[in-house]
Write a protein that holds these residues in place. Structure first.
Motif, mmCIF file in Angstrom:
data_model
loop_
_atom_site.group_PDB
_atom_site.id
_atom_site.type_symbol
_atom_site.label_atom_id
_atom_site.label_comp_id
_atom_site.label_asym_id
_atom_site.label_seq_id
_atom_site.Cartn_x
_atom_site.Cartn_y
_atom_site.Cartn_z
ATOM 1 N N GLU A 1 0.837 -1.209 0.000
ATOM 2 C CA GLU A 1 0.000 0.000 0.000
ATOM 3 C C GLU A 1 0.872 1.259 0.000
ATOM 4 O OE1 GLU A 1 -2.542 -0.385 3.411
ATOM 5 O OE2 GLU A 1 -3.767 -1.922 2.462
ATOM 6 N N LYS A 2 1.919 1.259 0.806
ATOM 7 C CA LYS A 2 2.832 2.398 0.848
ATOM 8 C C LYS A 2 3.511 2.588 -0.505
ATOM 9 C CE LYS A 2 3.921 2.064 5.773
ATOM 10 N NZ LYS A 2 4.968 1.807 6.781
ATOM 11 N N ALA A 3 3.902 1.487 -1.124
ATOM 12 C CA ALA A 3 4.554 1.559 -2.430
ATOM 13 C C ALA A 3 3.607 2.142 -3.480
ATOM 14 C CB ALA A 3 5.033 0.176 -2.851
ATOM 15 N N ILE A 4 2.349 1.761 -3.414
ATOM 16 C CA ILE A 4 1.350 2.297 -4.344
ATOM 17 C C ILE A 4 1.226 3.807 -4.177
ATOM 18 C CG2 ILE A 4 -1.126 2.376 -4.853
ATOM 19 C CD1 ILE A 4 -1.152 -0.681 -4.225
ATOM 20 N N VAL A 5 1.097 4.242 -2.944
ATOM 21 C CA VAL A 5 0.956 5.681 -2.668
ATOM 22 C C VAL A 5 2.168 6.445 -3.178
ATOM 23 C CG1 VAL A 5 0.868 7.410 -0.816
ATOM 24 C CG2 VAL A 5 -0.607 5.392 -0.714
ATOM 25 N N LEU A 6 3.361 5.963 -2.878
ATOM 26 C CA LEU A 6 4.575 6.653 -3.300
ATOM 27 C C LEU A 6 4.726 6.661 -4.817
ATOM 28 C CD1 LEU A 6 7.049 5.395 -0.569
ATOM 29 C CD2 LEU A 6 6.127 7.709 -0.828
ATOM 30 N N ALA A 7 4.382 5.571 -5.460
ATOM 31 C CA ALA A 7 4.466 5.519 -6.923
ATOM 32 C C ALA A 7 3.468 6.489 -7.559
ATOM 33 C CB ALA A 7 4.227 4.099 -7.420
ATOM 34 N N LYS A 8 2.257 6.547 -6.999
ATOM 35 C CA LYS A 8 1.263 7.493 -7.508
ATOM 36 C C LYS A 8 1.728 8.930 -7.327
ATOM 37 C CE LYS A 8 -2.966 4.766 -7.123
ATOM 38 N NZ LYS A 8 -4.259 4.604 -6.443
ATOM 39 N N GLN A 9 2.312 9.220 -6.160
ATOM 40 C CA GLN A 9 2.825 10.568 -5.927
ATOM 41 C C GLN A 9 3.943 10.906 -6.892
ATOM 42 O OE1 GLN A 9 3.928 10.427 -1.772
ATOM 43 N NE2 GLN A 9 1.858 10.920 -1.072
ATOM 44 N N ALA A 10 4.777 9.958 -7.200
ATOM 45 C CA ALA A 10 5.861 10.196 -8.151
ATOM 46 C C ALA A 10 5.295 10.493 -9.544
ATOM 47 C CB ALA A 10 6.796 8.984 -8.219
ATOM 48 N N HIS A 11 4.241 9.800 -9.936
ATOM 49 C CA HIS A 11 3.608 10.047 -11.218
ATOM 50 C C HIS A 11 2.960 11.431 -11.266
ATOM 51 C CE1 HIS A 11 4.215 6.200 -13.152
ATOM 52 N NE2 HIS A 11 3.852 5.582 -12.025
ATOM 53 N N GLU A 12 2.326 11.818 -10.173
ATOM 54 C CA GLU A 12 1.701 13.142 -10.105
ATOM 55 C C GLU A 12 2.754 14.237 -10.162
ATOM 56 O OE1 GLU A 12 -0.544 13.055 -6.489
ATOM 57 O OE2 GLU A 12 -2.022 11.659 -7.300
ATOM 58 N N GLY A 13 3.867 14.019 -9.512
ATOM 59 C CA GLY A 13 4.945 14.998 -9.498
ATOM 60 C C GLY A 13 5.616 15.173 -10.845
ATOM 61 N N SER A 14 5.550 14.109 -11.678
ATOM 62 C CA SER A 14 6.198 14.204 -12.988
ATOM 63 C C SER A 14 5.213 14.651 -14.069
ATOM 64 C CB SER A 14 6.811 12.850 -13.363
ATOM 65 O OG SER A 14 5.802 11.889 -13.538
ATOM 66 N N GLY A 15 3.997 14.967 -13.673
ATOM 67 C CA GLY A 15 3.009 15.504 -14.613
ATOM 68 C C GLY A 15 2.294 14.445 -15.432
ATOM 69 N N ARG A 16 2.322 13.196 -14.991
ATOM 70 C CA ARG A 16 1.638 12.122 -15.728
ATOM 71 C C ARG A 16 0.183 12.068 -15.386
ATOM 72 N NH1 ARG A 16 5.708 7.003 -15.634
ATOM 73 N NH2 ARG A 16 7.485 8.092 -16.407
#
Length: 93
Positions: free
Chosen positions: A78-93
């Motif tokens: 669950e933590k990995a999902i949240v962090l991966a989603k945040q990384a995608h949002e931060g890169s403008g995806r």
């Protein structure tokens, strides 16, 4: 009577383990699809290794430990999902 009680307790442990490990496995697949191996490597690999250990424990019918490892795997997935989603949002995806 004691044997029956032990058998039913083991059966419940197996069922709880199956549900928990299935959920952890599903979340780990989601994390992998989101690129968590790259964006949240610690959480991703912690989840993966805990799930592996849960399977080992379940194979020896040690369902108490198997459930604990599977729960930890689910938590880190669950933590990995949240962090991966945040990384995608931060890169403008």
């Amino acid at each position: 009577m004691g044997g029956l009680l032990l058998t039913s307790a083991t059966g419940c442990g197996g069922s709880i383990y199956a549900i928990t490990s299935s959920s952890a496995s599903s979340k780990l697949e989601t994390a992998e699809a989101l690129g968590a191996e790259r964006y949240a490597p610690y959480e991703f690999w912690t989840a993966k290794e805990h799930l592996h250990k849960a399977m080992e424990e379940a194979s020896t019918a040690d369902y108490g430990d198997a459930i604990k490892f599977a729960s930890t795997a689910e938590e880190y997935a669950e933590k990995a999902i949240v962090l991966a989603k945040q990384a995608h949002e931060g890169s403008g995806r």
